[in-house]
Each structure stands twice: as C-alpha cells, then as structure tokens.
Design an enzyme around this catalytic site. Structure first.
Site, PDB file in Angstrom:
ATOM      1  N   HIS A 283       0.813  -1.212   0.000  1.00 15.39           N
ATOM      2  CA  HIS A 283       0.000   0.000   0.000  1.00 15.39           C
ATOM      3  C   HIS A 283       0.846   1.261   0.000  1.00 15.39           C
ATOM      4  CE1 HIS A 283      -3.426   2.542   0.565  1.00 15.39           C
ATOM      5  NE2 HIS A 283      -2.890   3.077   1.648  1.00 15.39           N
ATOM      6  N   CYS A 284       2.129   1.166   0.321  1.00 17.39           N
ATOM      7  CA  CYS A 284       2.931   2.381   0.520  1.00 17.39           C
ATOM      8  C   CYS A 284       3.719   2.808  -0.711  1.00 17.39           C
ATOM      9  CB  CYS A 284       3.885   2.172   1.691  1.00 17.39           C
ATOM     10  SG  CYS A 284       3.056   2.087   3.305  1.00 17.39           S
ATOM     11  N   ILE A 285       4.691   2.013  -1.103  1.00 20.22           N
ATOM     12  CA  ILE A 285       5.689   2.489  -2.058  1.00 20.22           C
ATOM     13  C   ILE A 285       5.112   2.816  -3.440  1.00 20.22           C
ATOM     14  CG2 ILE A 285       7.939   2.035  -3.085  1.00 20.22           C
ATOM     15  CD1 ILE A 285       8.549   0.242  -0.745  1.00 20.22           C
ATOM     16  N   ILE A 287       2.280   4.059  -4.056  1.00 21.57           N
ATOM     17  CA  ILE A 287       1.252   5.102  -3.929  1.00 21.57           C
ATOM     18  C   ILE A 287       1.774   6.374  -3.281  1.00 21.57           C
ATOM     19  CG2 ILE A 287      -0.920   5.653  -2.745  1.00 21.57           C
ATOM     20  CD1 ILE A 287      -1.712   2.718  -3.130  1.00 21.57           C
ATOM     21  N   ASP A 288       2.450   6.241  -2.161  1.00 16.20           N
ATOM     22  CA  ASP A 288       2.793   7.396  -1.332  1.00 16.20           C
ATOM     23  C   ASP A 288       3.586   8.481  -2.059  1.00 16.20           C
ATOM     24  OD1 ASP A 288       1.525   5.914   0.543  1.00 16.20           O
ATOM     25  OD2 ASP A 288       3.299   5.444   1.735  1.00 16.20           O
TER      26      ASP A 288
END
Length: 447
Positions: A283-285, A287-288
C-alpha cells in the site's frame, strides 16, 4: 485490565492529566481501521495492559475478530482470542468514540483513477467521529498522506466542535511504519515519529506512544512528520526504480544484475543493495510518492525523480510479459492460448497482502493477450475480492503433474514455502523475476 466504559468527561484538567492516564495504564484506546496497521497496534496496546476498542466499517472483519479469529496471516488467532477475552471488541458503532481517551486513525489512503490523493476514507472517518469528540482526548492520524493533511483536513473537524487544540484537545500525526511479515522488527521496536499541532499536542502524543514503543522520535510539526513518511517511501521507490532500470540494461547487455548487486554490496560504505522485481507492491511504495507529487504542484514544483521512478516501476509488469512472450517464441510457442502459472501473487514474500501486487498486473497483461492464466500461492488460497482486479481463481497445488502441465511458470513472489527444487525439476519453462535461481539452465529465463 478492564477499564470502565463510562467516563466523566468533566474530570479532564490538563495535558498532564491525559499523560497520567497513559502512564498509569487507565486510558482507553480507540483504533479506527483494523487492518495491517491498526490490528498490530491494538495488540501492542493490549500487551502493555491498556484497554482497546477497535472500529471498522467492514462487517466481515468485525465478525472475524469478535469470533477470536485472525484476518491476517502473520497475526495469530491466539493473540486475538486473548485480547477478546480481556475485553476487546471490534465495532462499527462510532458513538463509542466518546468513551475513549486516544483515537488512532489507521485507514487507507489510496490514489484516485487520475493518480491523485484519495482522502475519502479519512474524511468519512472524521465525519463519523466528529459528533462524539470531547474535551481531554488525543487524535493521532497514522495514514500516509501529503504534508498539511492533519492541519488542513482534520483540524477543522475538531475546531467545529468548539474544542481548543493544544488546550482541550490534542492532535498529532504519527506515520505508521509496519512491515508485514518482517520478523526482525515489531510494532514495539520500530521507532515512532510524532509531530503535534502544538507543543502540548506533541507531549501528549509522546506519552501515548511511549507506552507501547521503545523509541519515540519527536519532530517540530505534523507537516514534518507527514513528509518524513513520504521521504522514507520515496527513497525506496527511487532506488527500486533505479535497480529495475539497471536490470533492463543488464538484460540487454547479457550481464547478471544479481551478480552485479552482490559484488557492489561488498563495499562497506556508500552503497545499499536494492533488488529488482516485477514491479512495486504494497500500500505504501507504489502510492505514497504521488501524494508529494500532487502537493508539490501547489508550489509550482515538478518532482522529476519521483515520477520517473514511478514510470519505470509501473512498466515492469509489461516488461516481464514481454520476456515471457520472447521465451515462448524461442520454443516455437505462442503467448496467445498458452497456459501459464503465476507463482506467488501476494506483493511480498511470506505474507497474504495483495495490495497493489505487481503479480496481479502481470496476470492481467497475460489474460489480455490470450493466456490461460492460473496461480499458486500458499498464503492466498482464493483470489480475493479487489476493487480493480477480478479473477475467479483458487490457488493451484504444486504437484509434479500440475507443474508439468503448464507451458511456463512465472516466479513473481518468492515465498519460502515453495519447493524450488521441485519447480525446477518439473516445470517446462521458468520465468524468474526475483533472482531465486542463480544457476544457468536452459529452462530458466531471468526477467
């Protein structure tokens, strides 16, 4: 460990009063979002003796937790059962927000179809809890987001309740740093960054997290804490984009990228090894970084490094499919109509997390080009319901007969449970996107 659910909201006197509740073990913690971030945090607060109420909007997840079952592979059912026996309850009843001393928001922050920040989960959460906010509470946002979200989006909800931030109510941002499946670091041992709207807010945030985290790192503002999280993930995205580009170059030059990385990693300073793959997941890399790209436009800035890394990483699944097509063509086979097995569809090794998994994008590219695609993943027995991806499939058992029945297998996620010797012995063709096979064999194609 039971804490009274009936609270006299007039007893709050000061920041010190709230801090005393945390240090004295009498605080009631409310965690909103019981997924890969919120659930481990709930367990950690329970572990130190604090009572926890869990909030979620997923009825299935609520029922699963209240039945003492774990919805996440690396979290044991026994841990859930013990927490439930000690009074934990998952609920969608947001009126209970009025009971808690600390509200910790751990909801998703995805990208929209136009690759812009989607704060709808945060905003809907604030709408749900705003009527029940009261004097003497602290609210901490852990969801990754752009710098300014805490002050510009959350703060107005609180002030509309007539609560003075830093005096009657405390607001902080503390980014999550969970790494599902990583046995070396736990919720307790991963340092926690905390930034407050005011100094008093920061002090309250420190007190909240010091009850459960070994090291709390305070920063000067919520914006600094928000940007800290983005920098951590942008650092990884850019470096993974770089090594994925190096993989493309090495492939064209006939050089083994993994041998290059291993040799470079012998340098004791100035180099950190990153490894290529079929794309970015989790979910992080993936998208963030684009939360900062979006926010930077407000200041008339372009984020060239971030966007280029994102482009390289997003294109990797299609490049993998091209390698599959080339490998089949070399064996007088067509991609269209072939049977291909995807090995591993979780986004990383030994987890069941499917968020933004590059394996799914590879499977979709194959399906769109006429491939009969199936998968095997010991951690994902049935392909889950996903917002943007749909496969009506269940995991294939890796028997010698099954492996030999496919024109090719693609190693996309290198789970420890796979029998790699068996795969090598019985598969007709192996497309290795993870560098698991470091040998030269005519049936192995590095991708």
């Amino acid at each position: 460990m039971s804490t009274s659910m009936t609270r006299n909201t007039n007893t709050f006197q000061s920041t010190e009063d709230l801090i005393e509740r945390f240090s004295g073990g009498t605080a009631l913690i409310g965690i909103i979002g019981l997924g890969y971030v919120g659930l481990p945090l709930a367990l950690r607060f329970h572990e130190v003796g604090l009572s926890v109420v869990g909030f979620d909007i997923d009825a299935t997840r609520i029922a699963t937790l209240n039945a003492g079952k774990s919805p996440i592979k690396h979290i044991s059912a026994s841990a859930i059962q013990k927490m439930c026996a000690d009074g934990f309850k998952a609920t969608d009843d947001f009126t209970r927000i009025a009971e808690v001393d600390a509200i910790i928001i751990c909801v998703p922050t995805p990208l929209s179809s136009h690759r812009e920040p989607d704060l709808s989960f945060i905003i809907e959460t604030m709408k749900s809890i705003a009527p029940y906010l009261r004097q003497g509470q602290i609210l901490s946002l852990e969801s990754t987001t752009w710098p300014g979200t805490t002050e510009e989006v959350l703060r107005p909800f609180i002030e509309q309740r007539g609560l003075a931030i830093g005096q009657e109510f405390f607001l902080v941002y503390s980014p999550e740093r969970e790494d599902p499946g990583n046995a070396d670091y736990t919720t307790r041992t991963i340092p926690k960054v905390v930034g407050g709207s005011t100094a008093a807010c920061r002090d309250a945030g420190e007190a909240l997290y010091k009850t459960v985290i070994d090291r709390v790192v305070s920063v000067s503002s919520t914006e600094t804490a928000e940007l800290t999280k983005l920098l951590e993930n942008i650092h990884r995205s850019v470096n993974i984009g770089l090594v994925n580009e190096m993989k493309l170059i090495c492939d064209r030059m006939g050089i083994d990228i993994y041998e290059v990385i291993d040799a470079a990693a012998t340098k004791p300073f100035g180099f950190t090894p990153y490894y290529p793959g079929p794309g970015l997941g989790g979910h992080c890399i993936p998208i963030d970084p684009f939360y900062l790209t979006w926010k930077a436009r407000e200041y008339g800035l372009s984020t060239h490094f971030i966007e280029l890394a994102g482009e390289i990483n997003r294109n990797m699944p299609e490049w993998v499919v091209g390698k599959v097509a080339d490998a089949l063509n070399a064996r007088q086979k067509s991609l269209n109509g072939s049977r291909i097995l995807a090995l591993g569809i979780a986004y990383k090794r030994d987890v069941d997390d499917m968020r933004e998994s590059p394996s799914v994008f590879v499977m979709e590219h194959l399906r769109d080009r006429g491939v009969i695609v199936e998968y095997s993943d010991p951690n994902v027995p049935k392909f889950p319901r996903m917002r943007e991806h749909r496969f009506d499939l269940s995991s294939v058992e890796l028997t010698p007969e099954a492996l030999s029945s496919y024109d090719a297998v693609i190693l996309l996620t290198d789970h420890s449970a796979f029998d790699y010797s068996q795969i090598l012995e019985h598969a007709n063709l192996i497309i290795d996107t993870r560098g698991k096979y470091r040998i030269v064999d005519e049936k192995i194609v590095k991708a």
